[in-house]
Design a protein around this motif. Structure first.
Motif, PDB file in Angstrom:
ATOM      1  N   ARG A  24      25.962  26.925 -43.116  1.00  0.00           N
ATOM      2  CA  ARG A  24      25.876  27.469 -41.604  1.00  0.00           C
ATOM      3  C   ARG A  24      27.038  27.004 -40.744  1.00  0.00           C
ATOM      4  N   GLY A  25      26.673  26.735 -39.100  1.00  0.00           N
ATOM      5  CA  GLY A  25      27.678  27.513 -38.118  1.00  0.00           C
ATOM      6  C   GLY A  25      28.168  28.009 -38.365  1.00  0.00           C
ATOM      7  N   PRO A  26      29.770  27.728 -37.078  1.00  0.00           N
ATOM      8  CA  PRO A  26      30.549  28.731 -36.986  1.00  0.00           C
ATOM      9  C   PRO A  26      31.272  28.863 -38.741  1.00  0.00           C
ATOM     10  N   ARG A  27      32.036  30.494 -38.146  1.00  0.00           N
ATOM     11  CA  ARG A  27      32.436  30.831 -39.039  1.00  0.00           C
ATOM     12  C   ARG A  27      33.782  30.532 -39.346  1.00  0.00           C
ATOM     13  N   ARG A  28      34.091  30.639 -38.531  1.00  0.00           N
ATOM     14  CA  ARG A  28      35.707  28.813 -38.526  1.00  0.00           C
ATOM     15  C   ARG A  28      35.718  27.976 -38.420  1.00  0.00           C
ATOM     16  N   GLY A  29      36.582  27.245 -38.223  1.00  0.00           N
ATOM     17  CA  GLY A  29      36.535  26.181 -38.001  1.00  0.00           C
ATOM     18  C   GLY A  29      36.639  25.317 -39.171  1.00  0.00           C
ATOM     19  N   LEU A  30      36.063  23.624 -39.138  1.00  0.00           N
ATOM     20  CA  LEU A  30      36.691  23.103 -40.690  1.00  0.00           C
ATOM     21  C   LEU A  30      35.998  23.206 -41.551  1.00  0.00           C
ATOM     22  N   THR A  31      37.007  23.184 -42.957  1.00  0.00           N
ATOM     23  CA  THR A  31      36.007  22.892 -44.093  1.00  0.00           C
ATOM     24  C   THR A  31      35.781  21.611 -44.970  1.00  0.00           C
ATOM     25  N   ALA A  32      34.836  21.925 -45.907  1.00  0.00           N
ATOM     26  CA  ALA A  32      34.401  20.763 -46.473  1.00  0.00           C
ATOM     27  C   ALA A  32      35.164  20.169 -47.468  1.00  0.00           C
ATOM     28  N   GLU A  33      36.439  20.458 -47.535  1.00  0.00           N
ATOM     29  CA  GLU A  33      37.801  19.545 -47.890  1.00  0.00           C
ATOM     30  C   GLU A  33      39.112  19.237 -47.148  1.00  0.00           C
ATOM     31  N   GLN A  34      38.532  19.913 -46.024  1.00  0.00           N
ATOM     32  CA  GLN A  34      39.596  18.748 -44.758  1.00  0.00           C
ATOM     33  C   GLN A  34      38.295  17.983 -44.550  1.00  0.00           C
ATOM     34  N   ILE A  35      36.962  17.747 -44.296  1.00  0.00           N
ATOM     35  CA  ILE A  35      36.881  16.593 -44.615  1.00  0.00           C
ATOM     36  C   ILE A  35      36.812  15.145 -45.402  1.00  0.00           C
ATOM     37  N   VAL A  36      36.915  15.436 -46.493  1.00  0.00           N
ATOM     38  CA  VAL A  36      37.272  15.268 -47.932  1.00  0.00           C
ATOM     39  C   VAL A  36      38.085  14.400 -47.165  1.00  0.00           C
ATOM     40  N   ALA A  37      39.372  15.220 -47.442  1.00  0.00           N
ATOM     41  CA  ALA A  37      41.018  14.616 -46.781  1.00  0.00           C
ATOM     42  C   ALA A  37      40.429  13.709 -45.619  1.00  0.00           C
ATOM     43  N   ALA A  38      40.377  13.799 -44.525  1.00  0.00           N
ATOM     44  CA  ALA A  38      39.981  12.940 -43.722  1.00  0.00           C
ATOM     45  C   ALA A  38      39.574  11.671 -44.228  1.00  0.00           C
ATOM     46  N   GLY A  39      38.375  12.125 -44.703  1.00  0.00           N
ATOM     47  CA  GLY A  39      37.746  10.836 -45.447  1.00  0.00           C
ATOM     48  C   GLY A  39      38.710   9.575 -46.582  1.00  0.00           C
TER      49      GLY A  39
END
Length: 242
Positions: A24-39
């Motif tokens: 859910r949420g915006p169709r464009r924006g972050l991806t889980a891959e980007q979040i994982v990379a940040a972590g």
């Protein structure tokens, strides 16, 4: 199903149901891959203890609440991080040589990786949910032992034994304090004054031979002994029966 089972189920669904895209949420924006990379960046620079959804949000320049449209929480983030770690490393079966050469190369590569990135050792010790990369790695490790004559149970035991040895040696290296030369001299002087080493004849013989306990890199010695045992087991399978 209790709360622990529910949490484990959520983690496994995230790993295996193509949930890396936001539900859910915006169709464009972050991806889980980007979040994982940040972590991973945070763990690499600040340590795993610094990891939190709030800290990841700061790293990405977004509000913390927005992360929860992509990942349910920190446990799921850690599971994705654990599954992504080493994803670009060679698989055990990719290394050249026979089964022993492959196991040696994999063990050394993992050992060096744990020493360079100690947070990885902490992470894989706490995350129990197997993801696609982990199972791909396990499948490859078992293939290394194909044609050896080992049973499936023995193959799994060999893989798990080598993996446990590598992690254990890496953990000992992380926990060990490397004393300075001055600290060593002060310690040895105090021991000579306080300890009657004649009460420990086997240890005394080792010390007189120039062997210092808890010193030096024992990784290669232990790995050789472990694989010698595996080699003996394989040889016994191939030996003709009378």
């Amino acid at each position: 199903m209790n709360a622990t089972d529910d949490a484990q189920r959520r983690v496994l669904e995230l790993l295996w149901k193509d949930a890396r895209r936001p539900a859910r949420g915006p169709r464009r924006g972050l991806t889980a891959e980007q979040i994982v990379a940040a972590g991973i960046r945070i763990a690499e620079t600040e340590g795993l203890a610094a990891l939190s959804m709030r800290r990841v949000a700061v790293e990405l320049g977004v509000g913390t609440a927005s992360l929860y449209t992509y990942l349910p929480g920190k446990a799921e983030l850690e599971a994705l991080m654990a599954d992504s770690v080493g994803g670009d490393d060679p698989l055990p079966d990719d290394w050249p040589g026979d089964w022993r050469a492959k196991l040696e190369a994999w063990a050394r590569n993992d050992h060096e990786g744990y020493k360079k990135h100690p947070w990885v050792l902490q992470l894989v010790a706490t995350v129990a949910a197997p993801g696609p990369n982990l199972l791909r790695w396990m499948d490859s490790a078992l293939r290394v032992l194909e044609g050896t004559g080992l049973t499936e149970a023995e193959k799994m035991a060999v893989v798990e034994s080598v993996d446990a040895y590598v992690r254990g040696q890496a953990r000992l290296g992380l926990d060990a304090h490397e004393p300075s030369a001055d600290e060593m001299r002060e310690r040895d002087a105090a021991l000579r004054e306080l300890v009657d080493f004649e009460r420990y004849p086997a240890l005394l013989a080792a010390v007189r031979a120039g062997v210092a306990p808890y010193a030096g890199d024992k990784f290669e010695f232990g790995l050789r002994l472990l694989l010698d045992g595996v080699e003996a087991l394989i040889a016994s399978k191939r030996a003709p029966t009378s």
